[in-house]
Motif scaffolding. Structure first.
Motif, PDB file in Angstrom:
ATOM      1  N   ILE A 124      13.265  34.030  42.594  1.00  0.00           N
ATOM      2  CA  ILE A 124      14.404  33.266  42.086  1.00  0.00           C
ATOM      3  C   ILE A 124      15.157  34.027  40.991  1.00  0.00           C
ATOM      4  O   ILE A 124      16.400  34.042  40.997  1.00  0.00           O
ATOM      5  CB  ILE A 124      13.952  31.879  41.611  1.00  0.00           C
ATOM      6  CG1 ILE A 124      13.477  31.058  42.824  1.00  0.00           C
ATOM      7  CG2 ILE A 124      15.066  31.144  40.881  1.00  0.00           C
ATOM      8  CD1 ILE A 124      12.920  29.691  42.478  1.00  0.00           C
ATOM      9  N   PRO A 125      14.479  34.686  40.038  1.00  0.00           N
ATOM     10  CA  PRO A 125      15.247  35.453  39.051  1.00  0.00           C
ATOM     11  C   PRO A 125      16.082  36.574  39.680  1.00  0.00           C
ATOM     12  O   PRO A 125      17.102  36.985  39.116  1.00  0.00           O
ATOM     13  CB  PRO A 125      14.161  36.028  38.127  1.00  0.00           C
ATOM     14  CG  PRO A 125      13.027  35.073  38.249  1.00  0.00           C
ATOM     15  CD  PRO A 125      13.048  34.632  39.675  1.00  0.00           C
ATOM     16  N   ALA A 126      15.672  37.065  40.839  1.00  0.00           N
ATOM     17  CA  ALA A 126      16.379  38.178  41.472  1.00  0.00           C
ATOM     18  C   ALA A 126      17.521  37.719  42.367  1.00  0.00           C
ATOM     19  O   ALA A 126      18.606  38.314  42.348  1.00  0.00           O
ATOM     20  CB  ALA A 126      15.396  39.024  42.291  1.00  0.00           C
ATOM     21  N   VAL A 127      17.295  36.667  43.154  1.00  0.00           N
ATOM     22  CA  VAL A 127      18.305  36.277  44.158  1.00  0.00           C
ATOM     23  C   VAL A 127      18.881  34.889  43.925  1.00  0.00           C
ATOM     24  O   VAL A 127      19.763  34.451  44.662  1.00  0.00           O
ATOM     25  CB  VAL A 127      17.710  36.349  45.585  1.00  0.00           C
ATOM     26  CG1 VAL A 127      17.202  37.742  45.886  1.00  0.00           C
ATOM     27  CG2 VAL A 127      16.607  35.310  45.795  1.00  0.00           C
ATOM     28  N   GLY A 128      18.403  34.171  42.910  1.00  0.00           N
ATOM     29  CA  GLY A 128      18.902  32.826  42.651  1.00  0.00           C
ATOM     30  C   GLY A 128      18.104  31.775  43.401  1.00  0.00           C
ATOM     31  O   GLY A 128      17.046  32.058  43.961  1.00  0.00           O
ATOM     32  N   PRO A 129      18.585  30.541  43.424  1.00  0.00           N
ATOM     33  CA  PRO A 129      17.857  29.445  44.080  1.00  0.00           C
ATOM     34  C   PRO A 129      17.590  29.762  45.549  1.00  0.00           C
ATOM     35  O   PRO A 129      18.387  30.444  46.211  1.00  0.00           O
ATOM     36  CB  PRO A 129      18.800  28.251  43.936  1.00  0.00           C
ATOM     37  CG  PRO A 129      19.695  28.602  42.800  1.00  0.00           C
ATOM     38  CD  PRO A 129      19.856  30.089  42.830  1.00  0.00           C
ATOM     39  N   VAL A 130      16.482  29.263  46.037  1.00  0.00           N
ATOM     40  CA  VAL A 130      16.098  29.471  47.429  1.00  0.00           C
ATOM     41  C   VAL A 130      15.681  28.139  48.043  1.00  0.00           C
ATOM     42  O   VAL A 130      15.327  27.204  47.328  1.00  0.00           O
ATOM     43  CB  VAL A 130      14.940  30.487  47.549  1.00  0.00           C
ATOM     44  CG1 VAL A 130      15.398  31.883  47.167  1.00  0.00           C
ATOM     45  CG2 VAL A 130      13.747  30.063  46.693  1.00  0.00           C
ATOM     46  N   GLU A 131      15.724  28.081  49.363  1.00  0.00           N
ATOM     47  CA  GLU A 131      15.311  26.872  50.069  1.00  0.00           C
ATOM     48  C   GLU A 131      14.218  27.208  51.079  1.00  0.00           C
ATOM     49  O   GLU A 131      14.420  28.056  51.955  1.00  0.00           O
ATOM     50  CB  GLU A 131      16.488  26.224  50.793  1.00  0.00           C
ATOM     51  CG  GLU A 131      16.090  24.971  51.569  1.00  0.00           C
ATOM     52  CD  GLU A 131      17.266  24.178  52.096  1.00  0.00           C
ATOM     53  OE1 GLU A 131      17.070  23.339  52.984  1.00  0.00           O
ATOM     54  OE2 GLU A 131      18.396  24.397  51.589  1.00  0.00           O
ATOM     55  N   PRO A 132      13.060  26.571  50.991  1.00  0.00           N
ATOM     56  CA  PRO A 132      12.023  26.775  51.998  1.00  0.00           C
ATOM     57  C   PRO A 132      12.437  26.162  53.329  1.00  0.00           C
ATOM     58  O   PRO A 132      12.894  25.025  53.380  1.00  0.00           O
ATOM     59  CB  PRO A 132      10.809  26.031  51.414  1.00  0.00           C
ATOM     60  CG  PRO A 132      11.103  25.899  49.948  1.00  0.00           C
ATOM     61  CD  PRO A 132      12.595  25.756  49.861  1.00  0.00           C
ATOM     62  N   VAL A 133      12.289  26.934  54.408  1.00  0.00           N
ATOM     63  CA  VAL A 133      12.616  26.424  55.739  1.00  0.00           C
ATOM     64  C   VAL A 133      11.382  26.335  56.628  1.00  0.00           C
ATOM     65  O   VAL A 133      11.452  25.765  57.722  1.00  0.00           O
ATOM     66  CB  VAL A 133      13.701  27.285  56.419  1.00  0.00           C
ATOM     67  CG1 VAL A 133      15.001  27.197  55.643  1.00  0.00           C
ATOM     68  CG2 VAL A 133      13.255  28.734  56.561  1.00  0.00           C
ATOM     69  N   SER A 134      10.267  26.888  56.177  1.00  0.00           N
ATOM     70  CA  SER A 134       9.020  26.774  56.930  1.00  0.00           C
ATOM     71  C   SER A 134       7.856  27.062  56.006  1.00  0.00           C
ATOM     72  O   SER A 134       7.874  28.053  55.274  1.00  0.00           O
ATOM     73  CB  SER A 134       8.995  27.739  58.119  1.00  0.00           C
ATOM     74  OG  SER A 134       7.801  27.605  58.864  1.00  0.00           O
ATOM     75  N   GLY A 135       6.853  26.185  56.049  1.00  0.00           N
ATOM     76  CA  GLY A 135       5.667  26.369  55.227  1.00  0.00           C
ATOM     77  C   GLY A 135       4.414  26.360  56.087  1.00  0.00           C
ATOM     78  O   GLY A 135       4.191  27.265  56.887  1.00  0.00           O
TER      79      GLY A 135
END
Length: 276
Positions: free
Chosen positions: A118-129
């Motif tokens: 997150i510090p490198a690319v910003g917010p993220v969204e999980p699409v598969s766990g």
């Protein structure tokens, strides 16, 4: 039913992860839509959540577990329950709470996402766990997939970027911090990428980007594995008895049963490649 819905909404809104949501995301840009179908979106999660009363307690326990290990609120919790993109084709569930025995495996992965993704690319969204073994097979997952043990998350960035920029940024962080966390980093079609904390490795990178990333070299990857080690140079000529003994020892060194896999791919990514 109305009362249960009200309780659910109050719980979601009060959750720190909900507040994170799309904070910092680029408006009108939704790369997650390439992978999320109706039923695996937030409305689908609400329907899945309400379908069985027992899920309320399970979700509560999972949230408390994440809070105990200080990894709550990094991403919206409900997104961590997404299974596979192919859940419909495989007649699977869009969401699944993993067995409690697998919960510890997600902690280190979430820490890495919090500290270096997150510090490198910003917010993220999980699409598969998590994917149960049957769903993993149907979805084309690798036999040893980290998704089966809930160590892996497939993510997409919510901030505007290109595939090359994403790879370069994540690869740089992976080269510096990945070994300490035992991070596997992989890339699939569009902007989807994979992070797990099973083993330090990297795959499916564009060759042009991979050439600028720190190489991954481990002893098992060396071509001479299984071969006799070089003998130190002697200042005196060896006797016939010593030469014969060394030759006998060399013959006893077992050859590897199969070549060790290379951790860093130099071939173009295959969007349909088996997922780790």
């Amino acid at each position: 039913m109305i009362r249960l819905l009200a309780m659910f909404l109050s719980l979601v809104i009060a959750t720190p992860a909900f507040a994170q949501g799309l904070q910092g995301a680029t408006p009108h840009w939704d790369p997650a839509s390439e992978y999320i179908t109706a039923g695996q979106d937030e409305l689908g999660y609400r329907s899945w959540y309400m379908a069985r009363p027992a899920r309320s307690m399970q979700v509560k326990m999972f949230n408390e577990y994440l809070s105990t290990y200080e990894v709550a609120g990094i991403v919206p919790t409900w997104q961590l329950f997404r299974t596979a993109t192919a859940w419909q084709r495989c007649a699977g569930q869009p969401f699944e709470i993993p067995p409690t025995s697998e919960w510890p495996n997600i902690v280190q992965t979430l820490r890495y996402v919090r500290d270096y993704v997150i510090p490198a690319v910003g917010p993220v969204e999980p699409v598969s766990g998590y994917r149960n073994p049957a769903l993993n097979v149907c979805a084309g997952g690798a036999p040893g997939s980290a998704h089966k043990h809930y160590s892996a998350i497939d993510l997409v960035p919510l901030r505007l970027t290109t595939r090359e920029q994403l790879m370069q940024t994540l690869c740089s962080a992976h080269g510096r911090r990945g070994p300490a966390y035992g991070v596997g980093l992989g890339f699939y079609a569009f902007l989807r990428f994979h992070v797990d904390t099973t083993k330090y490795r990297r795959w499916n990178m564009d060759p042009a980007v991979a050439s600028h990333c720190p190489p991954i070299v481990r002893p098992p990857d060396i071509a001479s594995i299984g071969q006799p080690l070089p003998q130190p140079q002697s200042t005196t000529a060896p006797t016939p008895e010593v030469t014969a003994l060394e030759a006998a020892k060399a013959e006893q060194v077992p050859a590897p049963t199969e070549p060790a896999p290379a951790d860093q791919s130099t071939s173009p990514p295959d969007p349909l490649a088996p997922q780790q």
